[in-house]
Design an enzyme around this catalytic site. Sequence first.
Site, PDB file in Angstrom:
ATOM      1  N   GLY A  28       5.348 -10.376  -0.966  1.00  0.00           N
ATOM      2  CA  GLY A  28       4.485  -9.584  -1.610  1.00  0.00           C
ATOM      3  C   GLY A  28       5.306  -7.733  -1.646  1.00  0.00           C
ATOM      4  O   GLY A  28       5.320  -7.297  -2.413  1.00  0.00           O
ATOM      5  N   SER A  32      11.777  -6.564   0.611  1.00  0.00           N
ATOM      6  CA  SER A  32      12.576  -7.662   1.357  1.00  0.00           C
ATOM      7  C   SER A  32      12.757  -9.244   0.919  1.00  0.00           C
ATOM      8  O   SER A  32      13.626  -9.981   1.394  1.00  0.00           O
ATOM      9  CB  SER A  32      10.775  -7.964   2.148  1.00  0.00           C
ATOM     10  OG  SER A  32      10.754  -9.182   2.978  1.00  0.00           O
ATOM     11  N   HIS A 141       5.264 -12.166  11.644  1.00  0.00           N
ATOM     12  CA  HIS A 141       5.760 -11.124  12.701  1.00  0.00           C
ATOM     13  C   HIS A 141       5.946  -9.952  12.751  1.00  0.00           C
ATOM     14  O   HIS A 141       5.867  -9.001  13.453  1.00  0.00           O
ATOM     15  CB  HIS A 141       7.346 -11.431  11.439  1.00  0.00           C
ATOM     16  CG  HIS A 141       7.205 -10.161  10.339  1.00  0.00           C
ATOM     17  ND1 HIS A 141       6.606 -10.814   8.948  1.00  0.00           N
ATOM     18  CD2 HIS A 141       8.282  -9.118  10.067  1.00  0.00           C
ATOM     19  CE1 HIS A 141       6.915  -9.597   8.157  1.00  0.00           C
ATOM     20  NE2 HIS A 141       7.973  -8.820   8.682  1.00  0.00           N
ATOM     21  N   GLU A 178      -3.660  -2.046   8.042  1.00  0.00           N
ATOM     22  CA  GLU A 178      -1.970  -2.303   7.841  1.00  0.00           C
ATOM     23  C   GLU A 178      -2.159  -0.388   8.880  1.00  0.00           C
ATOM     24  O   GLU A 178      -0.496  -0.311   8.750  1.00  0.00           O
ATOM     25  CB  GLU A 178      -1.242  -2.037   6.682  1.00  0.00           C
ATOM     26  CG  GLU A 178      -2.122  -3.259   6.827  1.00  0.00           C
ATOM     27  CD  GLU A 178      -0.521  -4.494   7.312  1.00  0.00           C
ATOM     28  OE1 GLU A 178       0.986  -4.371   7.204  1.00  0.00           O
ATOM     29  OE2 GLU A 178      -1.094  -5.516   7.434  1.00  0.00           O
ATOM     30  N   HIS A 254       1.819  -1.315   0.182  1.00  0.00           N
ATOM     31  CA  HIS A 254       0.763  -0.628   0.990  1.00  0.00           C
ATOM     32  C   HIS A 254       0.290   0.835  -0.212  1.00  0.00           C
ATOM     33  O   HIS A 254       1.449   1.072  -0.303  1.00  0.00           O
ATOM     34  CB  HIS A 254       1.742   0.526   2.209  1.00  0.00           C
ATOM     35  CG  HIS A 254       2.097  -1.055   3.676  1.00  0.00           C
ATOM     36  ND1 HIS A 254       2.915  -1.455   4.251  1.00  0.00           N
ATOM     37  CD2 HIS A 254       1.291  -2.065   4.343  1.00  0.00           C
ATOM     38  CE1 HIS A 254       2.734  -2.309   4.680  1.00  0.00           C
ATOM     39  NE2 HIS A 254       1.863  -2.177   5.161  1.00  0.00           N
ATOM     40  N   ASP A 256       1.559   3.514   0.597  1.00  0.00           N
ATOM     41  CA  ASP A 256       2.021   4.771   0.737  1.00  0.00           C
ATOM     42  C   ASP A 256       3.576   4.425   0.471  1.00  0.00           C
ATOM     43  O   ASP A 256       4.319   5.065   0.334  1.00  0.00           O
ATOM     44  CB  ASP A 256       2.948   4.784   2.686  1.00  0.00           C
ATOM     45  CG  ASP A 256       3.187   4.290   3.326  1.00  0.00           C
ATOM     46  OD1 ASP A 256       3.270   3.097   2.347  1.00  0.00           O
ATOM     47  OD2 ASP A 256       3.547   4.173   3.926  1.00  0.00           O
ATOM     48  N   CYS A 372       7.753   5.714   5.361  1.00  0.00           N
ATOM     49  CA  CYS A 372       7.540   3.957   6.154  1.00  0.00           C
ATOM     50  C   CYS A 372       8.122   4.231   7.697  1.00  0.00           C
ATOM     51  O   CYS A 372       7.499   3.318   8.911  1.00  0.00           O
ATOM     52  CB  CYS A 372       8.406   3.010   5.901  1.00  0.00           C
ATOM     53  SG  CYS A 372       7.644   2.275   3.948  1.00  0.00           S
TER      54      CYS A 372
END
Length: 451
Positions: A28, A32, A141, A178, A254, A256, A372
């Site tokens: 998502g 990454s 993780h 989160e 997220h 943000d 972040c």
Amino acid sequence: MKHSTQYVEANFDGLVGPTHNYAGLSDGNLASKNNKTKASSPKLAAKEGLKKMKALHDLGMTQGVIAPLARPDIGALRQLGFTGDTGSVLKQAAAHSPALLAACCSASSMWTANAATVSPSSDTADGKLHFTPANLINKFHRSIEHPQTGRILKAMFNDSSHFVHHDALPASPYFGDEGAANHTRFCREYGEQGVGFFVFGESAFNRALSKPKKFPARQTLEASAAIARTHSLADDKVVFAQQHPDVIDAGVFHNDVIAVGNRDITLCHEKAFLNKDSVYQRLNEAMDKPLNIIEVPQSAVSVEDAVNSYLFNSQLLTLPNGKTALVVPRECEQNPQVSDYLHSLISSQSGIDKLLCFDLKQSMQNGGGPACLRLRVVLSPKELSAMNQSVIMTDDLFSQLNHWVERHYRDSITAQDLSDPMLLSESQTALDELTQILHLGSVYDFQKTGE
Ligand code: SUG
């Protein structure tokens, strides 16, 4: 009567840890996934982060640093059945499950917007500052971060007459949390009672609410509501809003990544929220005064460009001279639509006066922009002086931390390096020294990692 003007919003940035690597761990999160298997540079990553901290400190902002977590997490690997001395634990994990090894090596705690949700003392019933470390249960993780994160926050905000530290919420998908990445506090002055704006991706109990189809929603309404209760926020000063499921499916994992707010300004994409008119109306009512809502239309910046450039993962800051600055990543300058939009924003008297641009490529390649990388904490003068002073950025600390990185960090890491016992011992040596620089005490428990 509180002297509200003396309150500050401090930014606590995550110091990138020595095992920073790209492992494609976050479904998502498009960056990454796209950078999985790329070689990383922990040294460069840490230095990029430190430069941003120093620049904000130089502007007169209160800037702090949050120590990285101890990785590889040998304790977690042992819990998952890898045995023997540490070298053998790492070797077995690499042979049986490279993905698990990578998860236990991730330096993901650098994104401290996910470390916790924070409510300033002006908003809470007991007049104390409340912290709840995020359980981050949507990604393995990240789900192993909160015990150490909680200890580090306690070592930073270590005075129970001012600071309350809650446990993370129950480790269940019903309470996926989160942290501050999905929480914004609006206010007029930092020291006045503010509005807690909680954005969730789905509801665990109310199945009638829509959900994203492709990617997971990480935050539940139930988690946000539980935090508002444990932090004892006033009901009429809390607004819950659902993130638009379509934007989660477009890579907005997220809030943000699609909206940012500070004081009485918010910069958000027109597609950020479901039923946006009701969201704006409820925010205006809770604020007792209309917010300055700067809505970015899809025709100016598409959601895709927003995700690629991280326009909204910016920091909206009130500078000591009262001007408002937007801290954006270099990728915003490189995207023509975003760059045009930003220049028109600054010249249009929108309430945002100035742009500050930073190179944060090492973090960006894992989906982490300027916002972040920081946890915001509004502090009264007393609270600021009651906290651990060694984590507050100064010219001296900046130079100490740069030398520390220079001495202990590798220039490059690939997946093969993660099982190298030397990487573990280098990281432990580095963090041991860091606990002394930052006066954190024994937050890491290295003795538990041995046999
Ligand atoms: O949780 N990336 C992080 C990025 C977090 C960004 N934070 C905010 N938006 N506040 C995440 O997805 C990638 C790790 C890897 O793939 O190696 C990662 O965990």
